[in-house]
Design a protein around this motif. Structure first.
Motif, PDB file in Angstrom:
ATOM      1  N   PRO A  33       0.834  -1.212   0.000  1.00  0.00           N
ATOM      2  CA  PRO A  33       0.000   0.000   0.000  1.00  0.00           C
ATOM      3  C   PRO A  33       0.866   1.260   0.000  1.00  0.00           C
ATOM      4  O   PRO A  33       2.029   1.233   0.420  1.00  0.00           O
ATOM      5  CB  PRO A  33      -0.790  -0.106   1.310  1.00  0.00           C
ATOM      6  CG  PRO A  33      -0.742  -1.555   1.677  1.00  0.00           C
ATOM      7  CD  PRO A  33       0.581  -2.057   1.179  1.00  0.00           C
ATOM      8  N   LEU A  34       0.278   2.372  -0.453  1.00  0.00           N
ATOM      9  CA  LEU A  34       0.996   3.643  -0.393  1.00  0.00           C
ATOM     10  C   LEU A  34       1.125   4.124   1.041  1.00  0.00           C
ATOM     11  O   LEU A  34       2.140   4.659   1.423  1.00  0.00           O
ATOM     12  CB  LEU A  34       0.272   4.707  -1.222  1.00  0.00           C
ATOM     13  CG  LEU A  34       0.587   4.710  -2.707  1.00  0.00           C
ATOM     14  CD1 LEU A  34      -0.310   5.700  -3.432  1.00  0.00           C
ATOM     15  CD2 LEU A  34       2.046   5.068  -2.933  1.00  0.00           C
ATOM     16  N   PHE A  74      -2.518  13.220  -6.850  1.00  0.00           N
ATOM     17  CA  PHE A  74      -3.078  12.548  -8.032  1.00  0.00           C
ATOM     18  C   PHE A  74      -4.275  13.360  -8.478  1.00  0.00           C
ATOM     19  O   PHE A  74      -5.303  13.376  -7.790  1.00  0.00           O
ATOM     20  CB  PHE A  74      -3.549  11.131  -7.693  1.00  0.00           C
ATOM     21  CG  PHE A  74      -2.440  10.170  -7.368  1.00  0.00           C
ATOM     22  CD1 PHE A  74      -1.146  10.382  -7.794  1.00  0.00           C
ATOM     23  CD2 PHE A  74      -2.712   9.023  -6.641  1.00  0.00           C
ATOM     24  CE1 PHE A  74      -0.123   9.481  -7.497  1.00  0.00           C
ATOM     25  CE2 PHE A  74      -1.707   8.109  -6.339  1.00  0.00           C
ATOM     26  CZ  PHE A  74      -0.413   8.346  -6.767  1.00  0.00           C
ATOM     27  N   MET A  96     -10.516  -1.410 -15.011  1.00  0.00           N
ATOM     28  CA  MET A  96      -9.742  -1.331 -13.772  1.00  0.00           C
ATOM     29  C   MET A  96     -10.650  -1.254 -12.549  1.00  0.00           C
ATOM     30  O   MET A  96     -10.156  -1.073 -11.431  1.00  0.00           O
ATOM     31  CB  MET A  96      -8.851  -0.073 -13.812  1.00  0.00           C
ATOM     32  CG  MET A  96      -7.789  -0.132 -14.900  1.00  0.00           C
ATOM     33  SD  MET A  96      -7.143   1.497 -15.380  1.00  0.00           S
ATOM     34  CE  MET A  96      -6.574   2.123 -13.822  1.00  0.00           C
ATOM     35  N   HIS A 135       4.023   8.143 -11.199  1.00  0.00           N
ATOM     36  CA  HIS A 135       3.356   7.092 -10.443  1.00  0.00           C
ATOM     37  C   HIS A 135       2.044   6.674 -11.098  1.00  0.00           C
ATOM     38  O   HIS A 135       2.000   5.658 -11.752  1.00  0.00           O
ATOM     39  CB  HIS A 135       3.139   7.530  -9.000  1.00  0.00           C
ATOM     40  CG  HIS A 135       2.859   6.380  -8.097  1.00  0.00           C
ATOM     41  ND1 HIS A 135       3.858   5.656  -7.508  1.00  0.00           N
ATOM     42  CD2 HIS A 135       1.709   5.800  -7.710  1.00  0.00           C
ATOM     43  CE1 HIS A 135       3.326   4.688  -6.784  1.00  0.00           C
ATOM     44  NE2 HIS A 135       2.015   4.761  -6.903  1.00  0.00           N
ATOM     45  N   ALA A 136       1.000   7.449 -10.894  1.00  0.00           N
ATOM     46  CA  ALA A 136      -0.288   7.111 -11.491  1.00  0.00           C
ATOM     47  C   ALA A 136      -0.548   8.085 -12.630  1.00  0.00           C
ATOM     48  O   ALA A 136      -0.413   9.284 -12.468  1.00  0.00           O
ATOM     49  CB  ALA A 136      -1.388   7.222 -10.444  1.00  0.00           C
ATOM     50  N   ARG A 137      -0.899   7.583 -13.787  1.00  0.00           N
ATOM     51  CA  ARG A 137      -1.231   8.428 -14.924  1.00  0.00           C
ATOM     52  C   ARG A 137      -2.504   7.847 -15.513  1.00  0.00           C
ATOM     53  O   ARG A 137      -2.604   6.642 -15.675  1.00  0.00           O
ATOM     54  CB  ARG A 137      -0.087   8.365 -15.947  1.00  0.00           C
ATOM     55  CG  ARG A 137      -0.016   9.577 -16.839  1.00  0.00           C
ATOM     56  CD  ARG A 137       1.162   9.527 -17.804  1.00  0.00           C
ATOM     57  NE  ARG A 137       1.227  10.805 -18.515  1.00  0.00           N
ATOM     58  CZ  ARG A 137       1.720  10.979 -19.727  1.00  0.00           C
ATOM     59  NH1 ARG A 137       2.213   9.944 -20.374  1.00  0.00           N
ATOM     60  NH2 ARG A 137       1.723  12.160 -20.305  1.00  0.00           N
ATOM     61  N   PRO A 171      -6.548   6.812 -15.326  1.00  0.00           N
ATOM     62  CA  PRO A 171      -7.447   6.433 -14.227  1.00  0.00           C
ATOM     63  C   PRO A 171      -6.670   5.915 -13.017  1.00  0.00           C
ATOM     64  O   PRO A 171      -5.722   5.156 -13.161  1.00  0.00           O
ATOM     65  CB  PRO A 171      -8.287   5.306 -14.847  1.00  0.00           C
ATOM     66  CG  PRO A 171      -8.187   5.495 -16.329  1.00  0.00           C
ATOM     67  CD  PRO A 171      -6.838   6.072 -16.572  1.00  0.00           C
ATOM     68  N   GLU A 196      -5.017  -0.426  -7.973  1.00  0.00           N
ATOM     69  CA  GLU A 196      -3.622  -0.752  -8.280  1.00  0.00           C
ATOM     70  C   GLU A 196      -2.743   0.495  -8.197  1.00  0.00           C
ATOM     71  O   GLU A 196      -1.599   0.432  -7.739  1.00  0.00           O
ATOM     72  CB  GLU A 196      -3.563  -1.328  -9.695  1.00  0.00           C
ATOM     73  CG  GLU A 196      -2.512  -2.374  -9.882  1.00  0.00           C
ATOM     74  CD  GLU A 196      -2.632  -3.010 -11.259  1.00  0.00           C
ATOM     75  OE1 GLU A 196      -2.222  -2.363 -12.231  1.00  0.00           O
ATOM     76  OE2 GLU A 196      -3.137  -4.147 -11.356  1.00  0.00           O
ATOM     77  N   GLN A 197      -3.288   1.621  -8.643  1.00  0.00           N
ATOM     78  CA  GLN A 197      -2.501   2.858  -8.647  1.00  0.00           C
ATOM     79  C   GLN A 197      -2.364   3.442  -7.244  1.00  0.00           C
ATOM     80  O   GLN A 197      -1.606   4.369  -7.032  1.00  0.00           O
ATOM     81  CB  GLN A 197      -3.149   3.878  -9.584  1.00  0.00           C
ATOM     82  CG  GLN A 197      -2.952   3.574 -11.066  1.00  0.00           C
ATOM     83  CD  GLN A 197      -3.767   2.387 -11.540  1.00  0.00           C
ATOM     84  OE1 GLN A 197      -4.884   2.163 -11.087  1.00  0.00           O
ATOM     85  NE2 GLN A 197      -3.203   1.587 -12.429  1.00  0.00           N
ATOM     86  N   THR A 204       2.262   1.115  -3.996  1.00  0.00           N
ATOM     87  CA  THR A 204       3.616   1.249  -4.491  1.00  0.00           C
ATOM     88  C   THR A 204       4.197  -0.169  -4.464  1.00  0.00           C
ATOM     89  O   THR A 204       3.426  -1.144  -4.484  1.00  0.00           O
ATOM     90  CB  THR A 204       4.443   2.254  -3.643  1.00  0.00           C
ATOM     91  OG1 THR A 204       5.772   2.305  -4.139  1.00  0.00           O
ATOM     92  CG2 THR A 204       4.491   1.864  -2.174  1.00  0.00           C
TER      93      THR A 204
END
Lengths: 413, 413
Positions: free
Chosen positions: B110-111, B218, B376, B388-390, B392, B396-397, B400
């Protein structure tokens, strides 16, 4: 500076479309040009060295700054090694087809413009430029003032070689000044022209970059790495790993700084490991339990648990058990690299799952924390942040991705 | 606030170790509790609505704020859908073995703690909590003041359900205040307790978050999405895609805002597409070439090329060719989503490679820019940043990774 940023942005757009062959040809041209320019590089380096000596820099500093024919040749070799790495740009990371026929692919693309801020190692000029070029990124280099003349000659050679290979020379730009203000401009992102900053140097530099940067940073502030040995660890393995983790090279971020030993292993493991460390020339600072085992052990203070020595010194503590070891690591870790030495598979699994560091190892030395050792090729740095790049930062980590979607006329219901 | 951060951090550490079964059981308990608490939620929502009406909020605002039995049921259904998603935590993203026998794996973790700052949609309280829980993250929610009472009741219900399922209630915390200062504290990262911020709301909120946040964000500021149609596009396909991209739902970030048509397609494609847009109730603002084709086309000003209308209005421009289209997009795009409609495979490949947006599509509507449509599952937002996230941002995004290295006693030579 803002103009540099715009030039870099334009060069990045061009470089993003360059083929692998073009980039590798440029890397080869750069390597050949460095070799051909050895005399010029060493001339500039001699001036830098002279000034640094006058400024009273110490021997270790002068050694990092000093180039000779062998070191220039090593730089050229490094460029050719980067040419040999797989090109990450254009790789499809994942792809799938939706029930409506849409084909979705996640494709690697360059990050854009990398801001590289470094201190006295002039070889970073070549290494960083090569990794950025291979990953399709433009780079803005800000060399330390002590190595400025050397870096300038190297950067000019690289830029000319880029152009001779048909790629934009502005993709490699050295800030033409040793003004400390220049760092501030880069940290501000040069008006949106810098996508990420990679600092390479001492803790105070990294600290400043992490504190002031208005764009993402790939860095680690320190590597306060731990090795935990429990009573099931084969003694020889534990001793070899601890001595290697601490003493192979004490100045790198993956060097171990604290050894934790379970109470049940005090009689069997602690004494011989401490003995081996001292025999290897390491100063051991221990808690009372550790001091009790060997009169040569000095007293560890609270500060020792948070100290990255980068020197032949280690802090040693007896912990009750795995939970106690993990609790100590949680409190003091810099989230870089931690290792457990054990034959207890359940303990290993718990350690690997629960310790929240970029790299966790079972029965291996922390000194493996390195992009080359990971098989990723050269690295531009190691990151302890949780975003995007974590651990070694190689060419793959210098890319992002985009979603490429192919349809046959689909509209959304 | 700092204390909330510490609680969240501790809860995150616990949640990171939760099993998929535990997390899914908690999501089910949360869904059931929302259903059982419908009356209480609607009671709080009635008070929020009354106050918002008094404060002169417009009809669209009140509609976003309003809950009814159906909307509460939809929230519960959303929680169950998240339970049905694969658990990203613990997944091995990549693994390889080194020549020396070291086994290296990149494993999702997890982040940590997500800061969620949102405006008047109270359902975000449940949606965001569910996505954070499934991805093993704690969340600190900062609801807009207009929906505060509703969000508070929902958050309390979710927290109690978490606890009843044996997971830490502090993993979901709503800032107990509508003080605007609270936003500032979260943007500052709560003393290192917040790992990433996800804003959901209007442009001014996102702008403030992007400007002031000291931790990663994000988000997308806007979706100024383009559709480019060239002369080889099948007319029916081009017309369907353009009308769908603009008109299916005009208020979402993936809605098209500008149509570009190649000069060679003016006679064949532009007139019927403009006609179809106007027939569908869209206001068309065009450059002189477009105005020439249909007297109902209004005049586009320079501002129109940079405007995200989020309304049934479209800007239309005739471009010379593919290069001209890409140059226009480069200049005006928000790097969210752009589409090309063409039967020319080379043109499609060039567009997909050269346009630097999170999502690029060939022969499909821009309205597919959505985590659900990408397969997703639910999304917490869409990101236009490069890190990192681009695109949607789904479960998963919100993770890490760390490197898990297994050895058999290896030391580094």
């Amino acid at each position: 500076m803002l103009y540099m940023g715009r030039l870099a942005r334009a060069a990045a757009a061009e470089l993003a479309m360059a083929t692998t062959e073009q980039k590798n040809a440029a890397l080869e041209a750069m390597a050949a040009a460095l070799e051909a320019g050895t005399e010029k590089i060493l001339g500039a380096n001699a001036k830098d060295l002279e000034a640094a000596e006058k400024n009273g820099r110490d021997a270790a500093f002068l050694d990092r700054l000093r180039l000779d024919e062998g070191r220039v040749a090593a730089m050229a070799k490094g460029l050719r090694e980067v040419a040999g790495l797989p090109d990450p740009v254009g790789q499809t990371i994942a792809s799938w087809t939706r029930p409506n026929g849409l084909e979705i692919a996640r494709v690697r693309v360059p990050l854009g413009v990398i801001g590289m801020i470094y201190e006295s190692r002039p070889n970073v000029t070549a290494d960083a430029s090569a990794l950025c070029l291979k990953s399709g990124n433009a780079v803005i280099l800000r060399s330390g003032s002590d190595s400025f003349l050397t870096s300038l000659v190297i950067a000019n050679i690289l830029t000319e070689a880029m152009k001779s290979a048909g790629l934009p020379g502005e993709a490699i730009q050295l800030v033409p000044s040793v003004d400390r203000q220049a760092v501030g401009f880069i940290l501000g992102g040069l008006g949106g022209a810098v996508d990420v900053i990679v600092p390479r140097g001492g803790k105070s530099l990294v600290e400043r970059v992490q504190k002031e940067a208005r764009v993402p940073v790939f860095a680690h502030l320190e590597g306060n790495c731990h090795v935990y040995v429990d009573e099931t660890a084969p003694l020889d393995m534990a001793r070899d790993i601890v001595v290697n983790a601490k003493m192979r090279r004490t100045g790198i971020c993956g060097a171990a700084e604290t050894l934790l030993v379970s109470r049940a292993a005090v009689d069997t493991h602690l004494t011989p490991i401490v003995d081996a460390l001292i025999e290897a020339g390491c100063e051991v600072r221990g808690d009372p339990d550790t001091q009790h085992t060997d009169s040569r052990v000095k007293t560890a203070t609270d500060e020792d648990w948070d100290t990255e020595y980068l020197a032949p010194i280690i802090a040693v503590k007896v912990v009750e058990d795995l939970d106690d070891a993990i609790a100590h690591i949680d409190e003091h870790s810099s989230h870089h690299t931690e290792a457990i030495v054990t034959n207890d598979e359940a303990a290993a699994a718990a350690f690997l799952a629960r310790v929240d560091s970029a790299i966790v190892l079972h029965n291996a030395s922390t000194q493996f924390a390195d992009g080359g050792e990971f098989g990723m090729g050269a690295e531009i740095g190691i990151a302890t942040g949780r975003f995007h790049a974590r651990g070694p930062v190689g060419v793959e980590q210098l890319t992002t991705f985009k979603y490429v979607v192919r349809g046959q006329g689909q509209t959304r219901p």
